[in-house]
Design an enzyme around this catalytic site. Structure first.
Site, mmCIF file in Angstrom:
data_model
loop_
_atom_site.group_PDB
_atom_site.id
_atom_site.type_symbol
_atom_site.label_atom_id
_atom_site.label_comp_id
_atom_site.label_asym_id
_atom_site.label_seq_id
_atom_site.Cartn_x
_atom_site.Cartn_y
_atom_site.Cartn_z
ATOM 1 C CG ASP D 18 -23.684 -18.735 21.045
ATOM 2 O OD1 ASP D 18 -24.582 -18.036 21.564
ATOM 3 O OD2 ASP D 18 -23.795 -19.952 20.845
ATOM 4 N NE ARG D 100 -15.453 -25.745 12.163
ATOM 5 C CZ ARG D 100 -16.358 -24.790 12.106
ATOM 6 N NH1 ARG D 100 -16.070 -23.580 11.601
ATOM 7 N NH2 ARG D 100 -17.581 -25.000 12.551
ATOM 8 C CG ASP D 129 -16.350 -27.966 14.279
ATOM 9 O OD1 ASP D 129 -15.751 -28.568 13.371
ATOM 10 O OD2 ASP D 129 -17.519 -27.589 14.187
ATOM 11 C CB SER D 183 -26.251 -25.819 16.576
ATOM 12 O OG SER D 183 -25.579 -27.025 16.325
#
Lengths: 410, 410, 410, 410
Positions: D18, D100, D129, D183
């Site tokens: 990705d 993050r 996110d 995921s």
């Protein structure tokens, strides 16, 4: 009569009749050495007479402590509290509450120095001050013996007090023979009055109770305009003139007094469980409070400001209840102080017949600054099309709720 | 240009130039039927001219809705909010914020009635009002299409707006050709002004901006004394005269106006992320706020009062941000309303040159009542010896902390 | 010895040795009529022996009150508290705290019925329970006289207690002669143990202390899967079988016990100021707590859920401290209950060797329902482009702060 | 297609398919230089393949940044958060949220170093996110251009993505051709899984989704007992062995994994407005959380502990929503850190088949220490007679309320 054995006691001593009676009572009841501590917190009385009085009552010179705490009081107690915009029950600026921890701290310091095992104060058994004094004592010296004469002795009336004073050769001023129509506490931040003539909350406070402020109606017909400069959340100058903490607050008091500012007639909830009605005069503090909010309004981010606002009632309650020396007050202070780094700049205020009106504010650290809204090379930070997405996502959960209602036919 | 297909749209229509331009723009851009909704929330303008104007712009009579919402506004929005003593960022009485949900609710009700699939408002893309309108729309009709012309159209300047108006035969009053020196929002609770001449927060608000209040300096030299009667947290009478919600607030506005009360010059944090400077005039609300705190001071228990104070900032923020129709606002309202059962009685206030001074309060449900402190057969509820134990146990954890410090030699 | 004069006292009487001693002590010390109240709150003991014991100690039949409160306890105290997800200090499910107000309430009701002027309980002077009992007594009958024998009598040791019992012909079971290695409180929600063998917080709780739960290690090797059905926030069925409040909790206790669920070894902060170490067994409550969070997770909006989470610690503290009958607890309850209207549905859990694992939840009112996310005619409610605007406006104030930092070279 | 002009962009690059597609898409769409940043936060993948992949895709060696952030991550992000006992919505240990800000911070640092004007991430347009990355970007570099490919591109399906990859010579692993059944995000603190097979919240999480924990049922039949040592709120050793932050957390993960600890099946409320169902595995964090509460239970004063508990939900929400770099998070951190000075000592835990059971705690700074409760010369700090006064004054306001009720006949 004395429940505990005591060798030496440090008394918070004003030099007035009541604490003189306490002084004698401590000597006669506990048979202990008495050390007096008299502090200047800006209550507006001279201290030397207290020394004379103490000597007269037989206190050894080395046991008489007198200290000017005005700057320490304002710098380390009043200003930190004003950083929080603290108001108890939405209105009260905590003038009495904030003075107690400092007096208690000094008594304990003296106790450590002279080897005293006890401390005593002149607060009554129905009020908040006894709690504030004693929580501070215990927090600073856990093994100290606390003597609270008003809770212990048998002197039940003004007559008995006066009789005790006479028996013990304590000089009595003429106007102290009868019961006062109200009682007063004062320091550089405020004067508070309560009791007797103030007890009925439906009756207006009589004019003669006020001591620190002129009435709004007798204030000048022309407004006074002043500018207060702040640095990191604390005021440092008035009209461009740098002033130390105590001098600055004294100056604000003067300005407030003349303009009839800072009177508060309040029914409040005491920590000990009942309501009481008091009258507060906080001329300088009232100006300072609004000014601080003003400088914060352009230098503090919304997240910081709202967090402070949400925690303020709890912080104020802690101070009111006497928990200055507690971990939770110190934690909140750490949070508050962290926010004040850029709370620097000037606030201009108009003082007029009892009112404080903020009319301007500037700061080198202003977050309002127009330039800030524009970033790099003319790109504008705010695109009104962003608002659509902002609203849509904020609305999403409300739409989902509405959809549920619809589905259910509600 | 139109992103969404729309059949019929309900527009919040004031009858003024801007919403008339929007009306036409909706017709030409979306090719849809426009329904106008004009509400009287006490902004001080007549409504019938709005009807004429709408007809002139081609709106069918059955598509013109005009409603007097003053009582509903005050009773169901203003009063519930005042029960909470709500102030945003410590000072703002939320006069604009509280009006938006009601207007939005009415638009949605009309949309349901006339089968409209869209709603539109005249709020700009940089302010809070767009959020307040749209969150309310979505919360009440999750599938509604929202049109916010100020975010969508290409009319980028006053000139372009005027040109559009001229092209579309919209009458333009002479004084509307140029850009206004500030913009105003008004309703029965307040008038707010912002923009242009108010943008520099260091510059005092010019006198001509004020519309709802006389200046403190031009107020009468004699104070006005009034008594407000409350029932279950809401005001119901002034000086003994029963008044409906709107009339009561109007009367307070009148009293406040004359006495120069309720001006607020504020830099606030918008929900959309920037600071803005506004000037608010809330004459009646300012009086009401202090009066409500006054009646609560004798009728509300400490636990209830402090819980309310702690939650107030969050409640005020919800209203400011547009979340009136949200579960959390409703939950907080349930909590607040639960507390108001005995908030009944009289508050006496002195209004004088910009100031509101509480001078007395009484209540049949007073918790201050002297008799309450004495229980059954002369047994006194308060024994000052209890204070010793109270303090000792409150101090216990602080003493333990101090003992730890001592042990560690700190 | 008796400080107050008392005519008739309602004693919370378990039928055990300690409260039997209290019974006699009340008779001999106060010379008053004693009324006993024995309640079944699911502590797991029969009540009729208490009646016999009371009769044996000379209590008149009409002065013996015995009541099964299990359903009332669970329905009106336990369930409302679980609606709040209450946990004191993050972990304790408040099993003891929640039982005291109900017992106190019944004592007061009986006192009103029989014309008693006093109430008495068997809680010691160092714990929380004395506070919980007495705050409830006073909140319900402000003029009641409260007798707390453990704070008043001279019986300073186990030996003295036994001697007093022998002098007064109180039967003493063999195993009650020595001091118990720990003390226990139990009801349908939990059993708590503390004291003696549990006092050192570094030493593991001995196995023999546990009475309500099997050890995780001796639990079955195969998990038990159950489904709990909720209606408006309260559990109403297990595995599809409707059960009354007490039966439902009893069933959960059974399931929890076998699977080793609900043990908690905790050092907590008592309201009276010191830390204490306790061991709690709350088998059913532990399951119920997680299940309730589970059903809320799909039926409660974020705003509602987060508000509840923020207020939970305060709510739990109020119950722990004994303020069940206070305005602030009732206000919070109003807020909480308002949120539970749609907290309806099924939660499936796996119970296994001390653990509760949520594995599924469904609700007719789910806000998670996929269909909800899509509105009207295929229009999707969530457009990922909206996220850009959402983030931009949320970031605006942070960017402004960063710009200031940059400007200052920080 | 590119809305903004960009010269150089720093991409958070994992080396997977990705982000490789994103890399190419950035090059082709923006025609800009791409700088890749690959970080080791303990996700369990090697980093060197990412370097190879980047080179293969044409990134210049000096534009490839690879960094091991494990210790920084745990020391400066995870541990400070655990000092707060942070749990989002009562249960989630914030494993994704906390990673993050650090990644974003490093991207910005690299951008400053290489003179990049943009940053890009691979988070989708529906999740949290994107918000966390972007708020951090903006807070650290207000003029940065943010590229969020998933919100911008036209690649609407797995097929289109694969086609784009093929067109651009991006190598595609066989198992990446189809859409993944769920995921995953992973770092040293946790692994989270969501989407597809997890979307129905009524269906149990399939076994094959778990990657970081063994199932409780397959865990050893014998408990593991460990001792964690804390210093000033942070863990520093396991079973007496000092370990650096990352090693310590890795060790706890290992212990947790084997014993089936740390699985959480949760429906949570995203900041962007919808509910989502996720599965979290936080083996070490789950142990650490309880251990930290345990050491606090004996070293933290009640006032400090309760204040932390009340503020925790807000703190957790800030981290969840992406406001790590905000004044309010930093203010709360200052408050929390202030409290941790004496949070030092050992906690012993039993790990068994999915459960963590605290069985002992000791500290040189314990406030539980028996000696502390006794002060000076055998005088006991706690006198049970004090409790009477304590209760009486706490009850006073409740009695007053009751008296009012009585007077009103309610």
């Amino acid at each position: 009569m004395a429940e505990k054995r005591v060798n030496k006691v440090v008394l918070a001593y004003s030099g007035g009749l009541d604490t003189s009676i306490i002084l004698k009572w401590l000597q006669t009841t506990y048979g202990c050495e008495v050390v007096t501590f008299t502090a200047d917190l800006g209550q507006g009385e001279e201290l030397e007479p207290a020394r004379k009085k103490a000597e007269l009552l037989g206190i050894k010179p080395e046991n008489i402590f007198i200290e000017d705490l005005r700057d320490e009081f304002v710098r380390d107690y009043v200003f930190p509290m004003f950083r929080a915009n603290a108001q108890y029950e939405g209105l009260y600026l905590l003038g009495t509450s904030i003075a107690r921890p400092l007096i208690a701290k000094k008594q304990i310091e003296i106790a450590e120095k002279v080897g005293a095992d006890a401390v005593a104060h002149g607060a009554t058994g129905k009020g908040n001050d006894q709690v504030r004094f004693e929580l501070a004592y215990y927090a600073l010296k856990p093994d100290v013996t606390v003597i609270a004469p008003w809770r212990e002795w048998d002197l039940r009336s003004r007559e008995q007090l006066i009789a005790f004073a006479e028996q013990n050769q304590i000089p009595i001023a003429k106007d102290k023979r009868g019961e006062a129509p109200f009682s007063v506490d004062a320091n550089l931040l405020h004067a508070s009055s309560e009791g007797k003539v103030l007890e009925d909350p439906s009756v207006e406070v009589p004019d003669y109770v006020y001591s620190r402020t002129d009435g709004p109606e007798s204030a000048p017909d022309t407004p006074t305009v002043i500018t207060i400069t702040f640095e990191k959340g604390d005021p440092v100058a008035i009209d461009g003139k740098k002033l130390g903490p105590a001098d600055l607050l004294a100056k604000l008091n003067e300005l407030g007094k003349v303009n009839g500012i800072g009177r508060l007639d309040l029914v409040e909830n005491r920590f000990v469980g009942m309501k009481s009605r008091g009258m507060y005069e906080t001329p300088g503090g009232t100006i300072l409070h609004l000014a601080h909010r003003g400088i914060e309004s352009i230098t503090l981010d919304r997240g910081a400001a709202h967090l402070k606002d949400e925690l303020m009632p709890k912080y104020a309650e802690l101070i009111y209840n006497g928990f200055w020396f507690s971990p939770e007050r110190e934690m909140l202070q750490a949070l508050i102080d962290k926010s004040q780094e850029f709370v620097t700049g000037d606030v201009t205020l108009k003082l007029y017949k009892g009112g404080v009106h903020l009319i301007g504010r500037t700061s080198p650290y202003s977050l309002y600054d127009q330039d800030l809204v524009t970033f790099e090379e003319g790109a504008v930070a705010y695109d009104h099309r962003d608002a659509a997405g902002f609203i849509k996502l904020n609305a999403l959960r409300l739409r989902t709720l509405a959809q549920r209602k619809k589905k259910l036919g509600l």
